[in-house]
Design a protein around this motif. Structure first.
Motif, PDB file in Angstrom:
ATOM      1  N   UNK A 312       0.840  -1.192   0.000  1.00  0.00           N
ATOM      2  CA  UNK A 312       0.000   0.000   0.000  1.00  0.00           C
ATOM      3  C   UNK A 312       0.873   1.239   0.000  1.00  0.00           C
ATOM      4  N   UNK A 313       0.264   2.359  -0.364  1.00  0.00           N
ATOM      5  CA  UNK A 313       1.008   3.621  -0.412  1.00  0.00           C
ATOM      6  C   UNK A 313       1.333   4.153   0.978  1.00  0.00           C
ATOM      7  N   UNK A 314       0.697   3.572   2.006  1.00  0.00           N
ATOM      8  CA  UNK A 314       0.927   4.034   3.372  1.00  0.00           C
ATOM      9  C   UNK A 314       2.280   3.523   3.853  1.00  0.00           C
ATOM     10  N   UNK A 315       3.250   4.408   3.907  1.00  0.00           N
ATOM     11  CA  UNK A 315       4.611   4.005   4.244  1.00  0.00           C
ATOM     12  C   UNK A 315       4.914   4.171   5.718  1.00  0.00           C
ATOM     13  N   UNK A 316       4.141   4.963   6.434  1.00  0.00           N
ATOM     14  CA  UNK A 316       4.445   5.231   7.834  1.00  0.00           C
ATOM     15  C   UNK A 316       3.327   4.727   8.732  1.00  0.00           C
ATOM     16  N   UNK A 317       3.730   4.290   9.919  1.00  0.00           N
ATOM     17  CA  UNK A 317       2.784   3.909  10.963  1.00  0.00           C
ATOM     18  C   UNK A 317       3.231   4.602  12.235  1.00  0.00           C
ATOM     19  N   UNK A 318       2.330   5.312  12.862  1.00  0.00           N
ATOM     20  CA  UNK A 318       2.660   5.979  14.116  1.00  0.00           C
ATOM     21  C   UNK A 318       1.435   5.924  15.019  1.00  0.00           C
ATOM     22  N   UNK A 319       1.501   5.046  16.004  1.00  0.00           N
ATOM     23  CA  UNK A 319       0.362   4.825  16.896  1.00  0.00           C
ATOM     24  C   UNK A 319       0.801   5.135  18.325  1.00  0.00           C
ATOM     25  N   UNK A 320       0.031   5.959  18.997  1.00  0.00           N
ATOM     26  CA  UNK A 320       0.354   6.362  20.367  1.00  0.00           C
ATOM     27  C   UNK A 320      -0.425   5.520  21.365  1.00  0.00           C
ATOM     28  N   UNK A 321       0.274   5.065  22.411  1.00  0.00           N
ATOM     29  CA  UNK A 321      -0.351   4.251  23.453  1.00  0.00           C
ATOM     30  C   UNK A 321      -0.182   4.957  24.793  1.00  0.00           C
ATOM     31  N   UNK A 322      -1.300   5.262  25.439  1.00  0.00           N
ATOM     32  CA  UNK A 322      -1.279   5.941  26.732  1.00  0.00           C
ATOM     33  C   UNK A 322      -1.228   4.914  27.869  1.00  0.00           C
ATOM     34  N   UNK A 323      -0.829   5.369  29.049  1.00  0.00           N
ATOM     35  CA  UNK A 323      -0.668   4.466  30.185  1.00  0.00           C
ATOM     36  C   UNK A 323      -1.984   3.798  30.573  1.00  0.00           C
ATOM     37  N   UNK A 324      -3.091   4.513  30.380  1.00  0.00           N
ATOM     38  CA  UNK A 324      -4.387   3.947  30.768  1.00  0.00           C
ATOM     39  C   UNK A 324      -4.982   3.007  29.715  1.00  0.00           C
ATOM     40  N   UNK A 325      -4.372   2.933  28.543  1.00  0.00           N
ATOM     41  CA  UNK A 325      -4.891   2.068  27.475  1.00  0.00           C
ATOM     42  C   UNK A 325      -4.763   0.594  27.871  1.00  0.00           C
ATOM     43  N   UNK A 326      -5.846  -0.136  27.739  1.00  0.00           N
ATOM     44  CA  UNK A 326      -5.823  -1.577  28.000  1.00  0.00           C
ATOM     45  C   UNK A 326      -5.618  -2.380  26.718  1.00  0.00           C
ATOM     46  N   UNK A 327      -5.946  -1.775  25.579  1.00  0.00           N
ATOM     47  CA  UNK A 327      -5.691  -2.419  24.286  1.00  0.00           C
ATOM     48  C   UNK A 327      -5.586  -1.342  23.219  1.00  0.00           C
ATOM     49  N   UNK A 328      -5.004  -1.707  22.102  1.00  0.00           N
ATOM     50  CA  UNK A 328      -4.817  -0.737  21.012  1.00  0.00           C
ATOM     51  C   UNK A 328      -4.726  -1.518  19.691  1.00  0.00           C
ATOM     52  N   UNK A 329      -5.530  -1.088  18.704  1.00  0.00           N
ATOM     53  CA  UNK A 329      -5.490  -1.713  17.377  1.00  0.00           C
ATOM     54  C   UNK A 329      -4.278  -1.219  16.608  1.00  0.00           C
ATOM     55  N   UNK A 330      -3.561  -2.152  15.988  1.00  0.00           N
ATOM     56  CA  UNK A 330      -2.409  -1.833  15.149  1.00  0.00           C
ATOM     57  C   UNK A 330      -2.546  -2.658  13.867  1.00  0.00           C
ATOM     58  N   UNK A 331      -1.758  -2.381  12.830  1.00  0.00           N
ATOM     59  CA  UNK A 331      -1.896  -3.129  11.569  1.00  0.00           C
ATOM     60  C   UNK A 331      -1.774  -4.642  11.718  1.00  0.00           C
ATOM     61  N   UNK A 332      -1.033  -5.117  12.700  1.00  0.00           N
ATOM     62  CA  UNK A 332      -0.852  -6.561  12.872  1.00  0.00           C
ATOM     63  C   UNK A 332      -1.979  -7.222  13.657  1.00  0.00           C
ATOM     64  N   UNK A 333      -2.798  -6.434  14.349  1.00  0.00           N
ATOM     65  CA  UNK A 333      -3.853  -7.004  15.166  1.00  0.00           C
ATOM     66  C   UNK A 333      -4.203  -6.082  16.321  1.00  0.00           C
TER      67      UNK A 333
END
Length: 438
Positions: A312-333
């Motif tokens: 895909x043309x999307x070359x960058x991934x930048x996902x922020x995770x906060x201390x209170x986050x219990x889960x977070x969606x990312x490209x791998x799952x």
């Protein structure tokens, strides 16, 4: 011809009887004759006519003619207008290809929306010969010489065994009226040149041309079946992994073949590849070498070739995770974060870290050249590029790699290895379990 047509329906196309059929009608000889034949055969038919707005009043005249015919035969008619020229320009297509794409898309839409079982077109034996000769002049492979299929999905061509001369004789004998398309007289198109100049001369030299051509098609289709069977046998041995849209092939299975290039053509042509000499060279190329089609790429990976869609043309991934986050969606799952009291044996998709060593917010990003980390249980600092090489990761695997980072330091290479600097020790007070579910 009517009796022969009914026998043909009963013997080869019996599945059409009792089904809801949509005839594509231009107003010309072939489609009008097909309509009359189907009506007399008491098939359940409706008509679909496209006005491509390419011949001014002549196009409107075709539409009016078809409307009158539908009323006369008491059959349902659907019409659609297209701005073919604009569509061709926007999609960078020839007018002929644009019209073909527009009409078949619309026919399928009608079929899906209104529950038609089959779409009937009026291609006949002469059309088949013209298509064969066009493909022959363009240097086609075997599949381009096997003719127009009588049945292809929900598209059926009941007139494919009949010649244009037979259809014309039937129409004239039964005083059937039709419209002549003035553009069919022009020889600037290859098909018309073949129709008006080349094929008549071939028929002069051989009155059995169409019958002999039909026999040739039968032999070519038999040969095509043998080729397909042989290719499938090779693929059973060569394909070693299928992962979503990616297929991995064992190079040795192609190299041992007497004519590997011929098999490479059959295997990879459906994915848009044409430079088969380059693909054959890929078998012995350096690992990491790539070849591209418009939709896919082939990658040499040591003793394998990997077929994959273009990235895909999307070359960058930048996902922020906060201390209170219990889960977070990312490209791998989905990444899950849970504070625990004890650790168990870690796995590739599950690690345990010292919470107090983390600096929030955490980030997930793709790796880049120059990145390094301290592999857990290793002997100090290591560049990711060297780690990937040692792990024998393919180019595709490396492209998919994501890093979990704390203050620009790598906490782990997700699904591969944690970093020594964040590991749980006897001095750890709080333990964070990080798991990835794909």
């Amino acid at each position: 011809m009517q009796e022969i047509f009914i026998k043909h329906i009963n013997s080869r196309l019996n599945f059409l009887k009792g089904k809801k059929l949509l005839i594509t009608i231009s107003g010309g000889l072939d489609s009008v004759t097909l309509t009359h034949l189907c009506k007399e055969a008491k098939l359940d038919i409706s008509l679909a006519h496209c006005n491509f707005n390419l011949r001014d009043e002549e196009s409107n005249g075709d539409e009016a003619f078809v409307l009158n015919l539908a009323e006369k035969l008491d059959v349902e008619l659907f019409t659609q207008h297209f701005d073919t020229t604009i569509y061709a320009q926007e999609n960078k297509l020839s007018i002929q290809m644009a019209a073909r794409e527009l009409r078949y898309n619309w026919f399928q839409e009608l079929s899906n929306q209104l529950g038609f079982d089959y779409i009937l077109t009026a291609h006949h034996a002469d059309d088949n010969l013209e298509t064969f000769l066009i493909n022959l002049t363009r240097g086609t492979g075997l599949e381009g010489l096997t003719g127009i299929p009588e049945t292809n999905g929900n598209i059926v061509r009941p007139l494919l065994k009949f010649s244009r001369e037979t259809i014309l004789d039937f129409a004239e004998q039964h005083k059937i009226e039709w419209r002549e398309d003035s553009s069919n007289a022009s020889t600037k198109y290859l098909r018309n040149k073949l129709r008006h100049e080349i094929i008549p001369k071939l028929k002069e030299t051989n009155s059995q041309l169409l019958q002999n051509f039909d026999a040739t098609l039968m032999h070519l289709n038999d040969a095509s079946s043998i080729v397909e069977e042989s290719v499938n046998a090779v693929l059973k041995r060569a394909i070693i992994a299928v992962n979503n849209d990616e297929i991995t092939y064992d190079i040795s299975e192609f190299i041992k073949l007497k004519n590997p290039k011929a098999y490479l053509v059959e295997v990879f042509k459906p994915f848009g590849f044409t430079a088969f000499g380059d693909i054959q060279n890929l078998l012995t190329a350096q690992s990491g070498k790539q070849i591209f089609s418009e939709t896919h790429r082939l990658i040499k990976d040591r003793s394998h070739i990997i077929l994959a869609p273009l990235p895909s043309n999307e070359k960058t991934v930048s996902i922020t995770i906060l201390k209170e986050d219990k889960n977070k969606s990312i490209p791998k799952g989905i990444l899950f974060f849970e504070e625990v009291n004890t650790i168990v044996k870690a796995s590739r998709n599950e690690i345990f870290v010292d919470i107090e060593k983390l600096s929030y917010p955490l980030t997930v990003r793709k790796w880049k050249e120059g990145d390094y980390f301290y592999p857990l249980g290793g002997n100090g600092k290591k560049k990711l590029s060297k780690y990937f090489k040692d792990e024998k990761l393919s180019l595709l695997d490396k492209e998919k790699c994501l890093l979990l980072c704390s203050n620009n330091e790598i906490v782990c290479v997700l699904n591969y290895r944690a970093d020594e600097r964040f590991k749980v020790t006897k001095n750890t007070n709080k333990i964070l379990k990080i798991s990835l579910k794909e």
